[in-house]
Design an enzyme around this catalytic site. Structure first.
Site, PDB file in Angstrom:
ATOM      1  N   ASP A  22       0.873  -1.166   0.000  1.00 48.48           N
ATOM      2  CA  ASP A  22       0.000   0.000   0.000  1.00 48.48           C
ATOM      3  C   ASP A  22       0.919   1.227   0.000  1.00 48.48           C
ATOM      4  O   ASP A  22       2.099   1.121   0.365  1.00 48.48           O
ATOM      5  CB  ASP A  22      -0.867  -0.039   1.276  1.00 48.48           C
ATOM      6  CG  ASP A  22      -1.646   1.234   1.476  1.00 48.48           C
ATOM      7  OD1 ASP A  22      -2.348   1.663   0.547  1.00 48.48           O
ATOM      8  OD2 ASP A  22      -1.537   1.828   2.580  1.00 48.48           O
ATOM      9  N   ILE A  23       0.421   2.364  -0.398  1.00 50.84           N
ATOM     10  CA  ILE A  23       1.282   3.560  -0.459  1.00 50.84           C
ATOM     11  C   ILE A  23       1.025   4.502   0.730  1.00 50.84           C
ATOM     12  O   ILE A  23       1.874   4.678   1.598  1.00 50.84           O
ATOM     13  CB  ILE A  23       1.079   4.308  -1.803  1.00 50.84           C
ATOM     14  CG1 ILE A  23       1.539   3.425  -2.969  1.00 50.84           C
ATOM     15  CG2 ILE A  23       1.855   5.643  -1.785  1.00 50.84           C
ATOM     16  CD1 ILE A  23       1.286   4.012  -4.352  1.00 50.84           C
ATOM     17  N   ASP A  24      -0.161   5.088   0.775  1.00 47.56           N
ATOM     18  CA  ASP A  24      -0.430   6.146   1.766  1.00 47.56           C
ATOM     19  C   ASP A  24      -0.621   5.571   3.163  1.00 47.56           C
ATOM     20  O   ASP A  24      -1.444   4.678   3.373  1.00 47.56           O
ATOM     21  CB  ASP A  24      -1.672   6.931   1.345  1.00 47.56           C
ATOM     22  CG  ASP A  24      -1.428   7.668   0.040  1.00 47.56           C
ATOM     23  OD1 ASP A  24      -0.883   8.773   0.074  1.00 47.56           O
ATOM     24  OD2 ASP A  24      -1.763   7.104  -1.027  1.00 47.56           O
ATOM     25  N   ASP A 200      -2.188  -0.206   5.875  1.00 48.97           N
ATOM     26  CA  ASP A 200      -2.459   0.497   7.136  1.00 48.97           C
ATOM     27  C   ASP A 200      -3.924   0.810   7.395  1.00 48.97           C
ATOM     28  O   ASP A 200      -4.234   1.479   8.371  1.00 48.97           O
ATOM     29  CB  ASP A 200      -1.694   1.836   7.152  1.00 48.97           C
ATOM     30  CG  ASP A 200      -2.367   2.860   6.260  1.00 48.97           C
ATOM     31  OD1 ASP A 200      -2.585   2.538   5.080  1.00 48.97           O
ATOM     32  OD2 ASP A 200      -2.732   3.935   6.754  1.00 48.97           O
TER      33      ASP A 200
HETATM   34 MG    MG Z   1      -3.006   3.281   3.209  1.00 48.62          MG
END
Ligand code: MG
Length: 264
Positions: A22-24, A200
């Site tokens: 995942d990135i953010d 996250d």
């Molecule tokens: Mg995220």
């Protein structure tokens, strides 16, 4: 599964394995506006190094569009599932397979913006997904969620509402990170490897479940509530340090020359 305090950072898994990121909130700290985040050279070269060590068995699995991810990490281009799996780029330089955009999402965005009437709310249209970002106005998250729930009733079947840490999104049912990970695992760069997925947020839980079913390693960053991920990392910094540790562990572990059936 309830969160327990004894969750730990995962040990470096014995390969061969594949990495889904995942990135953010995982690789980058959130900003009030998704366009305000910046990628440093260090992160870019960390990812390029991992991609090379894994022979390309690395993909972003993000709620951003692939175009937005490419822009963020330019000039680095990686394999990616964007819009929670509604878009795929299965090879580094291959085409992006994208989903269509129903016309009614634009009208809904305008309607919800009018109702919320706040400059601190960012309403983003991402193809068939509508995202209401409330990071800069957390007190409006509940109201935003109500409005999106109400909008759901007026849409064709096949949509769902997903509330996250700092916003709420309306998305097609087939937008699911687990399905995106399974799809990658059937492609040549990933086949036969163990998936490791780092995320996250609520939208990552579906990916954690898929990875658990494939005997992979699911890691939730900064877990705050129930999660399917057996492992945790405290924050973005700890995540980057963990990834850096993987590159230092070297090609042997990454390429699977020390294969072991044991889950560590
Ligand atoms: Mg995220």
């Amino acid at each position: 599964m309830p969160l327990s305090s004894d969750r730990i950072a995962p040990a470096v898994p014995q390969g061969p394995w594949a990495l889904f990121l995942d990135i953010d909130g995982t690789l980058l700290e959130h900003a009030a506006h998704p366009d305000a985040v910046v990628v440093g050279d260090e992160l870019r070269s960390l990812l390029a190094g991992l991609d090379a060590q894994l022979d390309g068995a690395l993909a972003f699995v993000t709620g951003r569009s692939i175009a937005a991810a490419d822009h963020l990490f330019r000039p680095l281009k990686l394999r990616a599932a964007g819009l929670y799996g509604l878009e795929h780029r299965l090879t580094r330089d291959g085409p992006v397979e994208a989903a269509g955009e129903p016309a009614d999402i634009a009208a809904l965005a305008t309607e919800i913006a009018t109702e919320l009437d706040s400059a601190d709310i960012y309403i983003e249209r991402k193809g068939p997904i509508l995202a209401i970002h409330t990071r800069a106005a957390p007190h409006l998250l509940e109201r935003a969620t109500e409005l999106v729930q109400r909008a759901l009733a007026g849409l064709p079947e096949g949509y769902r509402v997903l509330a996250g840490n700092a916003g709420v999104e309306l998305m097609p049912l087939e937008a699911a990170k687990g399905a995106a990970i399974r799809r990658f695992m059937q492609t040549p760069a990933f086949r036969g490897r163990r998936p490791v997925f780092l995320g996250d947020d609520t939208s990552d839980e579906n990916g954690f479940e898929a990875v658990n079913e494939m005997d992979g390693v699911a890691v939730r960053i900064r877990p705050r509530g129930p999660t399917a991920a057996p492992y945790a990392l405290a924050d973005v910094n700890e995540t980057l340090a963990w990834l850096d540790g993987l590159t230092r562990a070297g090609g042997q572990v990454l390429a699977g020359e020390q294969t072991s059936p044991e889950r560590s």
